[in-house]
Motif scaffolding. Structure first.
Motif, PDB file in Angstrom:
ATOM      1  N   ALA A 349      13.833  29.503  -2.683  1.00 25.73           N
ATOM      2  CA  ALA A 349      12.928  29.171  -3.782  1.00 25.73           C
ATOM      3  C   ALA A 349      12.730  27.668  -3.906  1.00 25.73           C
ATOM      4  N   ALA A 350      13.800  26.895  -3.673  1.00 27.38           N
ATOM      5  CA  ALA A 350      13.651  25.440  -3.742  1.00 27.38           C
ATOM      6  C   ALA A 350      12.745  24.910  -2.642  1.00 27.38           C
ATOM      7  N   ALA A 351      12.716  25.583  -1.484  1.00 30.31           N
ATOM      8  CA  ALA A 351      11.849  25.152  -0.397  1.00 30.31           C
ATOM      9  C   ALA A 351      10.397  25.560  -0.627  1.00 30.31           C
ATOM     10  N   ARG A 352      10.181  26.729  -1.233  1.00 32.69           N
ATOM     11  CA  ARG A 352       8.812  27.220  -1.413  1.00 32.69           C
ATOM     12  C   ARG A 352       8.156  26.690  -2.684  1.00 32.69           C
ATOM     13  N   ASP A 353       8.914  26.595  -3.766  1.00 31.56           N
ATOM     14  CA  ASP A 353       8.348  26.156  -5.036  1.00 31.56           C
ATOM     15  C   ASP A 353       9.287  25.135  -5.668  1.00 31.56           C
ATOM     16  N   PRO A 354       9.314  23.912  -5.156  1.00 33.81           N
ATOM     17  CA  PRO A 354      10.257  22.925  -5.702  1.00 33.81           C
ATOM     18  C   PRO A 354       9.953  22.533  -7.138  1.00 33.81           C
ATOM     19  N   ALA A 355       8.702  22.638  -7.555  1.00 30.31           N
ATOM     20  CA  ALA A 355       8.372  22.247  -8.935  1.00 30.31           C
ATOM     21  C   ALA A 355       9.019  23.172  -9.952  1.00 30.31           C
ATOM     22  N   ALA A 356       9.187  24.458  -9.614  1.00 31.90           N
ATOM     23  CA  ALA A 356       9.789  25.401 -10.559  1.00 31.90           C
ATOM     24  C   ALA A 356      11.293  25.187 -10.678  1.00 31.90           C
ATOM     25  N   LEU A 357      11.947  24.808  -9.583  1.00 32.57           N
ATOM     26  CA  LEU A 357      13.393  24.610  -9.625  1.00 32.57           C
ATOM     27  C   LEU A 357      13.780  23.182  -9.980  1.00 32.57           C
ATOM     28  N   HIS A 358      12.835  22.267  -9.929  1.00 28.47           N
ATOM     29  CA  HIS A 358      13.095  20.884 -10.311  1.00 28.47           C
ATOM     30  C   HIS A 358      11.998  20.445 -11.284  1.00 28.47           C
ATOM     31  N   PRO A 359      12.120  20.824 -12.555  1.00 32.20           N
ATOM     32  CA  PRO A 359      11.072  20.450 -13.519  1.00 32.20           C
ATOM     33  C   PRO A 359      11.005  18.944 -13.694  1.00 32.20           C
ATOM     34  N   GLY A 360       9.807  18.439 -13.824  1.00 34.09           N
ATOM     35  CA  GLY A 360       9.611  17.004 -13.935  1.00 34.09           C
ATOM     36  C   GLY A 360       9.949  16.481 -15.317  1.00 34.09           C
ATOM     37  N   VAL A 361      10.286  15.227 -15.340  1.00 36.28           N
ATOM     38  CA  VAL A 361      10.567  14.557 -16.618  1.00 36.28           C
ATOM     39  C   VAL A 361       9.535  13.467 -16.915  1.00 36.28           C
ATOM     40  N   VAL A 362       8.740  13.125 -15.932  1.00 32.49           N
ATOM     41  CA  VAL A 362       7.655  12.153 -16.132  1.00 32.49           C
ATOM     42  C   VAL A 362       6.380  12.775 -15.585  1.00 32.49           C
ATOM     43  N   PRO A 363       5.477  13.268 -16.409  1.00 30.06           N
ATOM     44  CA  PRO A 363       5.578  13.340 -17.873  1.00 30.06           C
ATOM     45  C   PRO A 363       6.579  14.390 -18.323  1.00 30.06           C
ATOM     46  N   LEU A 364       7.054  14.244 -19.530  1.00 25.97           N
ATOM     47  CA  LEU A 364       8.080  15.127 -20.065  1.00 25.97           C
ATOM     48  C   LEU A 364       7.458  16.467 -20.443  1.00 25.97           C
ATOM     49  N   VAL A 365       7.911  17.531 -19.768  1.00 29.62           N
ATOM     50  CA  VAL A 365       7.398  18.882 -20.030  1.00 29.62           C
ATOM     51  C   VAL A 365       8.587  19.806 -20.238  1.00 29.62           C
ATOM     52  N   ALA A 366       8.342  20.891 -20.945  1.00 30.51           N
ATOM     53  CA  ALA A 366       9.391  21.883 -21.179  1.00 30.51           C
ATOM     54  C   ALA A 366       9.606  22.706 -19.914  1.00 30.51           C
ATOM     55  N   PRO A 367      10.849  22.947 -19.507  1.00 27.02           N
ATOM     56  CA  PRO A 367      11.089  23.739 -18.294  1.00 27.02           C
ATOM     57  C   PRO A 367      10.730  25.202 -18.510  1.00 27.02           C
ATOM     58  N   ALA A 368      10.246  25.815 -17.455  1.00 32.56           N
ATOM     59  CA  ALA A 368       9.896  27.240 -17.473  1.00 32.56           C
ATOM     60  C   ALA A 368      10.885  28.005 -16.606  1.00 32.56           C
ATOM     61  N   LEU A 369      11.095  29.264 -16.944  1.00 35.21           N
ATOM     62  CA  LEU A 369      12.039  30.107 -16.199  1.00 35.21           C
ATOM     63  C   LEU A 369      11.287  30.843 -15.095  1.00 35.21           C
ATOM     64  N   PRO A 370      11.507  30.492 -13.817  1.00 33.07           N
ATOM     65  CA  PRO A 370      10.876  31.246 -12.728  1.00 33.07           C
ATOM     66  C   PRO A 370      11.503  32.635 -12.628  1.00 33.07           C
ATOM     67  N   LEU A 371      10.650  33.650 -12.434  1.00 34.15           N
ATOM     68  CA  LEU A 371      11.113  35.030 -12.570  1.00 34.15           C
ATOM     69  C   LEU A 371      11.991  35.456 -11.401  1.00 34.15           C
ATOM     70  N   TRP A 372      11.479  35.350 -10.162  1.00 40.28           N
ATOM     71  CA  TRP A 372      12.269  35.901  -9.068  1.00 40.28           C
ATOM     72  C   TRP A 372      13.499  35.071  -8.736  1.00 40.28           C
ATOM     73  N   PRO A 373      13.533  33.736  -8.925  1.00 43.29           N
ATOM     74  CA  PRO A 373      14.827  33.050  -8.804  1.00 43.29           C
ATOM     75  C   PRO A 373      15.824  33.465  -9.884  1.00 43.29           C
ATOM     76  N   ALA A 374      15.315  33.744 -11.111  1.00 44.19           N
ATOM     77  CA  ALA A 374      16.220  34.224 -12.153  1.00 44.19           C
ATOM     78  C   ALA A 374      16.770  35.603 -11.812  1.00 44.19           C
ATOM     79  N   ALA A 375      15.932  36.459 -11.237  1.00 41.85           N
ATOM     80  CA  ALA A 375      16.422  37.773 -10.802  1.00 41.85           C
ATOM     81  C   ALA A 375      17.433  37.633  -9.671  1.00 41.85           C
ATOM     82  N   ALA A 376      17.246  36.635  -8.805  1.00 35.19           N
ATOM     83  CA  ALA A 376      18.217  36.405  -7.737  1.00 35.19           C
ATOM     84  C   ALA A 376      19.558  35.963  -8.298  1.00 35.19           C
ATOM     85  N   VAL A 377      19.549  35.157  -9.360  1.00 34.17           N
ATOM     86  CA  VAL A 377      20.808  34.729  -9.971  1.00 34.17           C
ATOM     87  C   VAL A 377      21.557  35.927 -10.553  1.00 34.17           C
ATOM     88  N   LEU A 378      20.822  36.910 -11.059  1.00 34.87           N
ATOM     89  CA  LEU A 378      21.472  38.083 -11.643  1.00 34.87           C
ATOM     90  C   LEU A 378      22.219  38.918 -10.607  1.00 34.87           C
TER      91      LEU A 378
END
Length: 394
Positions: A349-378
């Motif tokens: 997931a970090a290789a395919r969608d780095p923005a979802a696993l590394h939320p930016g701070v400039v500009p400051l945005v609220a992090p979102a929960l990616p669905l299939w990486p969260a399911a993988a953690v489960l």
């Protein structure tokens, strides 16, 4: 021949039983020795717990998303709560959680006092800045503290805290003495040192609590610098006494004696071990860089094979036997594969969608929960349902 008594049916065993009954003595029942695994509590191989926890820690290094990191912490905490045995060494999980909180606090404190290279526009407070000499360029004390810098420090500190909590889960689930028994002979001395350190740590905490309680009962201070010194010296003295006693006991039992091996075997062992470790380091560096992805995995695999061969040969210097060795069964494979699957899927997931696993701070945005990486953690919750409950007898 006609007066010979009839032989009882059933062979010699039945005849012996009949003679015992005729003599009036009670029958003696032969006690068969119990099987090695009977009567022991069901326990998982300690290496499986460590591989599972290290895989979760590897997954934590692939993301700075606080939601995924919090999910990893929750998964490890749930498994510890359901499969932790009631032993003194299993209570170390709370100490690792406190250490993780201290790491986050120190990381935020450094970002406030020393500043951060992350630019930001949302200024929270301004501290008085101290001038530094020219040779200290790039470092500042005080100045503006922005929300972007604090958020970046929080994400970075939370990642390291998650790694520490995963290691704490392994310490709480895996029996250190059984883990030492499973180590190869080449790592036996180092494993003994680690196990002794982990075993004496709860004793130090118990000594501190006992001495502080004794000082409170006598009406003496147990906090502050004075109380710390007056409690720390007896604790240090007790630790030295235990270490001397342990050293004497180990020397009396012949610890540290090695077998004689040919010089060619020693040289081959050193070459394989050193070359394998260098290959592992070079392969890991290749996997972490974009340019070395082609040669990183083969070099890492070759280094692991060489290092394992060196450890195998090095074990000939420490011949030893194992009483009731732990078996690597299907449940150990399931626990290990569940942790490795979490690490592999988060790396993908970090290789395919780095923005979802590394939320930016400039500009400051609220992090979102990616669905299939969260399911993988489960998937890391599988040990809570597959591993044996240590509170139930096998």
């Amino acid at each position: 021949m006609g007066n010979r008594p009839a032989r009882p049916a059933g062979g010699p065993a039945a005849g012996a039983a009949a003679r015992a009954d005729a003599s009036g003595s009670p029958r003696r029942r032969v006690a068969h020795p119990p099987r090695p695994g009977r009567g022991r509590r069901a326990q998982l191989h300690p290496g499986a717990w460590w591989l599972w926890a290290l895989a979760l820690g590897t997954a934590a290094t692939r993301t700075t998303n606080p939601l995924l990191l919090a999910l990893l912490i929750t998964v490890s905490a749930y498994v510890v709560a359901t499969r932790r045995p009631d032993t003194p060494w299993s209570r170390s999980y709370g100490a690792f959680v406190k250490l993780a909180l201290a790491v986050i606090f120190i990381r935020l404190l450094f970002a406030i006092v020393l500043g951060s290279p992350i630019p930001g526009t949302h200024i929270l407070l301004t501290l008085p800045e101290l001038p530094l000499p020219a040779w200290a360029q790039g470092i500042r004390l005080g100045g503006e503290v922005t929300a972007e810098a604090l958020t970046f420090a929080l994400y970075d500190g939370l990642r390291l805290a998650t790694l520490l909590i995963c290691v704490g889960a392994a310490n709480a689930l895996a029996n250190p003495s059984r883990l030492l028994k499973s180590l190869p002979g080449a790592l036996y001395e180092m494993g003994v040192a680690v196990v002794v350190a982990l075993t004496f740590a709860p004793n130090l905490i118990a000594d501190v609590q006992r001495l502080r309680a004794a000082r409170r009962l006598r009406g003496r201070p147990d906090s502050g610098v004075r109380g710390l010194l007056q409690v720390g010296l007896p604790v240090l003295e007790g630790a030295l006494e235990r270490s001397v006693s342990l050293a004497a006991a180990m020397d009396a039992r012949g610890y540290g004696r090695t077998a004689q091996v040919p010089p060619a075997v020693r040289r081959t062992t050193a070459a394989l071990t050193l070359g394998g470790l260098l290959g592992v380091c070079a392969g890991t560096y290749g996997l972490l860089t974009a340019e070395g992805a082609a040669y990183g995995f083969p070099l890492l695999l070759a280094g692991l094979v060489a290092a394992l061969a060196g450890l195998r040969l090095g074990g000939r210097r420490s011949p030893r036997t194992r009483y009731r060795p732990d078996r690597w069964d299907v449940r150990a494979w399931v626990v290990t594969v569940s942790g490795v699957a979490v690490a592999a899927l988060l790396a993908l997931a970090a290789a395919r969608d780095p923005a979802a696993l590394h939320p930016g701070v400039v500009p400051l945005v609220a992090p979102a929960l990616p669905l299939w990486p969260a399911a993988a953690v489960l998937l890391g919750l599988l040990p809570a349902f597959v591993a044996p409950d240590p509170k139930e007898p096998s």
